[in-house]
Design an enzyme around this catalytic site. Structure first.
Site, PDB file in Angstrom:
ATOM      1  CE  LYS A 147      16.692 -23.683  10.075  1.00  0.00           C
ATOM      2  NZ  LYS A 147      15.651 -24.744  10.047  1.00  0.00           N
TER       3      LYS A 147
ATOM      4  CB  SER B  77      12.161 -23.075   9.177  1.00  0.00           C
ATOM      5  OG  SER B  77      12.940 -24.192   9.591  1.00  0.00           O
TER       6      SER B  77
ATOM      7  CB  SER C 246      12.248 -27.020   8.391  1.00  0.00           C
ATOM      8  OG  SER C 246      11.155 -26.279   8.855  1.00  0.00           O
TER       9      SER C 246
END
Lengths: 484, 95
Positions: free
Chosen positions: A76, A151, A175
């Site tokens: 990420k 997210s 998330s």
């Protein structure tokens, strides 16, 4: 190869059926072919990946490989990667090349994993749909008209579309779990303090926690084994031995006490999701688990308390982006204040600004007790609710999200509607507990996730329950159309 | 709790965040909505509950006061928008 799990790929590498270089090339080709339609990657690090793959092949040949040596993994874009842009999904860090590796990145490197690239995300991890990214939204591979969740939406979509076997995510209010649910993959948010936050760009420091996202619980166990552990560079890292997660996978769940919080199965839950969940709970019952109704009475206060705590900590953490030391700087500032205000005003998107403003307000003189202190007291009540629940049950089960993936634009006009898509996940962060999302079926063509919540440091048990469930079901093997 | 445009401008100033004039009303509406939502916290009497700052109620670790980091100024300043002679450049503050 792309349909294999990390465990299967590791075995293939060890048996010499293919090399890490071949594996890495195969995934890079898939990214080139499929990612333009999905937008999972902000940066693809092809050359570096090929070099790492060659090094991994040498290590495999020399016989000193670990379980993840030669396995492609994607990060990420919130984890700092030395020499590679780390954008955090923001214009503010569009040109930021981290001068060091996050602990998580360093650990994957030491394990010999190959990094394919950096994954798209909501700006500074603030969002539940990936629509706040400076780089444009990620599309859900199951229906490209729908959001992937957020997210960690790039991470979830990339794993679902077989553009990486495993990815890292971070979870401040859901998330990891909510996008895992929306994309039909498996993800675990560990106990607060289990995985180092060093080099993981801070959003809300008392809630943020990194974790693995992959297709199966077994793969998550392999990744978490690498990620977890004490790090003296993170002042909230917990110094406690890391169990052998993979070894714990096979344990029986006979007699496991499952708690179903009545607050999770109320009117806010989509009826079809409730039906799918019931079938999954029945599977767990067939495996020998017993089911008990429990209550978490203060659950309804979790989202309001979170939207004080998280913005307050965000406003403090994001004060570092001042246009002076690193990150975006506006053109031709007329004085120092103009430089601060415009660099931040132009560098941050609307949702990040909203949260900075809420947090600044909540922490401003005269309001601290009414907001931040009040929210911290509610945090205590919520964590007490969980403490009492875990006196009666071993694992808490419920939905991960109140709906399946929603359409682009459906919730962007109403921040509160967006916030409520984390209604079942946020309390877990407030209490600092481990939580997991496991795919358990579909509503129409869109996946449904089941959430498992464990007691502190009980990740091994969550992975065990999820693994046993995945041995008797096959939802985790389903691939979106065009991605198989 | 309702915030007007003036309040939004004041908070934005505290946060050193420029907001376009034509967007201030939107922020006022959104922030007021969020604050109204957050008001739900007042539905419960939190009385003597101990505020929870760290989920494990752990306090910050201490370490011996020894120098463990080396000077890496040049490396870190490579990220800066403007530097000169090892210093960060900003617009003139004093005439």
């Amino acid at each position: 190869m792309h349909n294999s799990t990390i465990a299967q790929l590791a075995e293939g590498l060890r048996a010499g059926r293919f090399s890490s270089l071949e594996l890495t090339q195969a995934f890079l080709q898939r990214i080139e072919r499929l990612d333009p339609g999905l937008n999972c990657y902000v940066t693809v690090t092809a050359e570096q990946a090929l070099a790492e793959a060659r090094a991994a092949d040498a290590r495999l040949a020399a016989g000193n490989a670990g379980p993840l040596t030669g396995i492609p993994i994607s990060q990420k874009d919130i984890f700092c990667t030395q020499g590679v842009r780390t954008s955090c999904g923001s214009r503010m860090l569009d040109s930021f090349v981290a001068p060091y590796d996050a602990t998580v990145v360093e650990r994957f490197k030491q394990a010999g994993a190959v990094m394919l690239g950096k994954l798209n995300m909501d700006e500074f991890a603030m969002g539940s749909s990936n629509e706040t990214s400076f780089y444009g939204p990620v599309r859900n591979p199951w229906d490209t008209g729908c959001v992937p969740g957020g997210s960690s939406g790039g991470s979830a979509a990339a794993v679902a579309a077989r553009l990486t076997p495993g990815a890292t995510g971070t979870d401040t209010g859901g998330s990891i779990r909510q996008p895992a649910s929306f994309c039909g993959i498996t993800g675990i948010k560990p106990t607060y303090g289990r995985v180092s936050r060093w080099g993981m760009i801070a959003f809300a420091s008392s809630l943020d926690q990194g974790g693995p996202m992959a297709r199966t619980a077994e793969d998550c166990a392999l990744m978490l084994q690498v990620m977890a552990g004490f790090d003296e560079r993170d002042s909230t890292s917990v110094d406690r031995p890391v169990p052998d997660y993979r070894a714990a996978l096979g344990g029986s769940v006979e007699g496991l006490r499952i708690g179903l919080p009545k607050e999770f199965f109320g009117e806010g839950l989509d009826g079809e999701i409730a039906t799918v969940l019931q079938q999954a709970i029945d599977e767990l019952r067939k495996l020998g688990a017993t089911v008990h109704e429990i209550s978490l009475p203060n659950m309804g206060l979790s989202v309001p308390a979170y939207y004080v705590v998280a913005p307050a900590e965000c406003s403090s953490n994001l004060a570092r982006y001042d246009g002076v030391r690193f990150g975006y700087r506006c053109e031709a500032p007329k004085d120092l204040h103009d430089l601060y205000c415009r660099s931040r005003g132009e560098g941050f998107g609307a949702e990040v600004k909203r949260r900075i403003l809420i947090g600044t307000y909540a922490l401003s003189a005269g309001y601290y007790d009414a907001y931040y202190l009040k929210a911290q007291k509610i945090r205590r009540l919520i964590s007490e609710d969980f403490r009492k629940a875990f006196e009666q049950v071993d694992v808490i089960v419920g939905p991960t999200a109140p709906s399946v993936a929603f359409k682009f634009g459906e919730k962007t006009a109403d921040p509160i509607a967006m916030y409520l898509s984390d209604i079942y996940t946020i309390a877990v962060n407030l209490a600092g507990l481990p939580g997991m999302s496991v795919p358990v079926g579909f509503c129409g063509r869109l996946p449904v996730g089941m959430q498992l919540i464990g007691n502190y440091f009980d990740e091994a048990r969550l992975l065990n329950v999820a693994h046993r469930y995945q041995q008797v079901t096959d939802w985790q093997t389903r691939a979106p159309e065009g991605c198989a | 709790m309702s915030l007007d445009s003036e309040a939004v401008k004041r908070i934005a100033w505290l946060a050193r965040l420029s907001i376009d004039d034509d967007r201030v009303a939107d922020y006022a509406r959104d922030l007021s909505g969020i604050l109204d939502f957050v008001e739900q916290m007042n539905a419960v009497d939190t009385g003597s509950a101990m505020p929870l700052a760290h989920p494990l109620d752990q306090s910050q670790r201490l370490r011996p006061d020894e120098v463990v980091e080396s000077d890496q100024r040049e490396r870190f300043q490579q990220q800066a928008p403007a530097v000169e002679a090892g210093l960060y450049l900003v617009p003139k503050v004093i005439e």
